[in-house]
Design a protein around this motif. Structure first.
Motif, short mmCIF file in Angstrom:
data_model
loop_
_atom_site.label_atom_id
_atom_site.label_comp_id
_atom_site.label_asym_id
_atom_site.label_seq_id
_atom_site.Cartn_x
_atom_site.Cartn_y
_atom_site.Cartn_z
N UNK A 157 0.83 -1.20 0.00
CA UNK A 157 0.00 0.00 0.00
C UNK A 157 0.87 1.25 0.00
N UNK A 158 0.50 2.20 -0.84
CA UNK A 158 1.19 3.49 -0.83
C UNK A 158 0.83 4.26 0.43
N UNK A 159 -0.38 4.08 0.90
CA UNK A 159 -0.86 4.67 2.15
C UNK A 159 -2.07 3.85 2.58
N UNK A 160 -2.47 4.04 3.83
CA UNK A 160 -3.65 3.35 4.34
C UNK A 160 -4.46 4.33 5.18
N UNK A 161 -5.62 3.88 5.67
CA UNK A 161 -6.42 4.80 6.46
C UNK A 161 -7.50 4.13 7.26
N UNK A 162 -7.97 4.84 8.27
CA UNK A 162 -9.19 4.50 9.01
C UNK A 162 -9.69 5.79 9.64
N UNK A 163 -10.97 6.01 9.60
CA UNK A 163 -11.55 7.17 10.25
C UNK A 163 -11.62 6.93 11.76
N UNK A 164 -11.04 7.84 12.53
CA UNK A 164 -11.26 7.78 13.98
C UNK A 164 -12.74 8.00 14.26
N UNK A 165 -13.36 8.90 13.56
CA UNK A 165 -14.76 9.31 13.70
C UNK A 165 -14.94 10.18 14.93
N UNK A 166 -14.80 9.62 16.12
CA UNK A 166 -14.93 10.42 17.34
C UNK A 166 -14.36 9.64 18.51
N UNK A 167 -13.88 10.36 19.50
CA UNK A 167 -13.44 9.73 20.74
C UNK A 167 -14.59 9.54 21.70
#
Length: 368
Positions: free
Chosen positions: A153-163
């Protein structure tokens, strides 16, 4: 204490004074960016199975209805993306399917895989073969899961969304803020350029928003791996009729994100979900991944804007619009990218030439 932080051994301490300072920020306190960027992607929804049942999400399908793309479908989608000039294959799926999805695991076994991450690795290989750089967003991940696919993967991700612990995540399979932060931490430990973000309008309050921004900042301060933070409003759909944040809210929270994050972290709003023209003076510098080929499978009711609309947003702000890769230029070197991704960018192929031409328009061409 952030819900779930202790269970996942996430040590994040947010100073009350920092929260109060961020709560005082208004759009007048931040500066407009000198340019806006975007990425051409093709959306590849590997599966619609998800162990969560968030009340605002239309992406997941229940057991018995969830799909799994075949290798042939993945290749055909990637081919169409490459032919349209895309540089990114955006792989999404709901967080690891749980034991309810028995048919999904049977299908994976037929394809020669025990887990969805093993299959994701094959999908990333297909994308690279077809001339696209993978960017996988597969939700919460253990270190073992992320390590299975990170090098492709060149980059990856996940939304924190909210604490915050919000009802929209409620139920026996609720998302856990501590687990999301653990995934962001894992990406930092593995040296993965990472995209995350907050969702606005889930039921969180202003203090929660400030805490979420500062929690992301703390993770980036430790590892230096957060390339961009998305400020995304929850939007009305067939499963969510509780409204969307108004313009004043989006302007204030976007400005808070810009003020609360380091200067080297980009702030993005998705132009098919947020009023981008009205947020350019709130510190955004990116308009995200936009597909000329596929719909936004997470928000299918909200069409991607055409490139002309992105240019119009930039023109209204009086700034240039630049295309970027799924990995930001400052991460495009041997410290962050695996040999497989660097080879794809250096390759003497039409795809490699396309990747390099995008990089060369930035300030930092790929380093070998």
């Amino acid at each position: 204490m952030i819900p779930g932080a202790e269970a996942y051994d996430v040590d994040v301490t947010i100073d009350d004074a920092a929260i109060e300072r961020l709560l005082s920020v208004t759009p007048a306190d931040v500066e407009s960016a000198d340019a806006l960027s975007y990425c051409r992607n093709v959306f590849v929804p590997l599966t619609t199975a998800c162990r969560y049942t968030c009340t605002y999400c239309t992406y997941y399908d229940p057991p018995g209805q969830a799909d799994l793309m075949t290798p042939e479908e993945i290749r055909e989608t990637c081919q169409r993306g490459a032919e349209a000039g895309c540089t990114e294959a955006l792989f999404t799926f709901g967080d690891d399917p749980d034991d309810r999805y028995t048919a999904m695991y049977d299908r994976l076994a037929e394809l020669g895989h025990e887990t969805i991450h093993e299959y994701l690795r094959e999908a990333c290989e297909i994308a690279l073969e077809e001339g696209l750089l993978p960017h996988a967003n597969p939700g919460d991940q253990t270190r073992e899961q992320m390590a299975t696919v990170a090098d492709l993967n060149a980059s990856m991700g996940v939304m924190l969304e909210t604490t915050a612990d919000v009802q929209a995540h409620g139920g026996p399979r609720a998302k856990n803020p501590g687990q999301r932060l653990a995934t962001i931490r894992t990406a930092g430990e593995l040296g993965v350029p990472f995209t995350t973000g907050i969702l606005v309008g889930l039921g969180e309050d202003w203090r929660d928003r400030a805490e979420s921004i500062l929690a992301i900042r703390e993770m980036h301060d430790r590892y230096g791996h957060v390339q961009e933070v998305i400020v995304q409003p929850v939007v009305e759909n067939e499963r969510w009729q509780n409204g969307s944040p108004d313009l004043a809210t989006m302007r204030r929270v976007t400005a808070m994100a810009r003020a609360g994050l380091p200067e080297d972290v980009s702030v993005q709003v998705p132009p098919n979900l947020a009023p981008a023209r009205d947020l350019t003076d709130c510190g955004i510098d990116d308009l995200g991944g936009v597909s000329p080929v596929t719909v936004d499978h997470i928000n299918p009711e909200y069409e991607w804007p055409a490139l002309q609309e992105l240019r119009a947003v930039a023109d209204s702000a009086g700034v240039p619009l630049a295309e970027r890769l799924p990995v930001y230029e400052r991460y495009a070197d041997a410290e962050w990218l695996s040999p497989e991704i660097r080879d794809a960018i250096r390759a003497d192929t039409p795809a490699g030439e396309r990747f390099r031409s995008v990089l060369e328009r930035g300030e930092n061409p790929v380093q070998t």
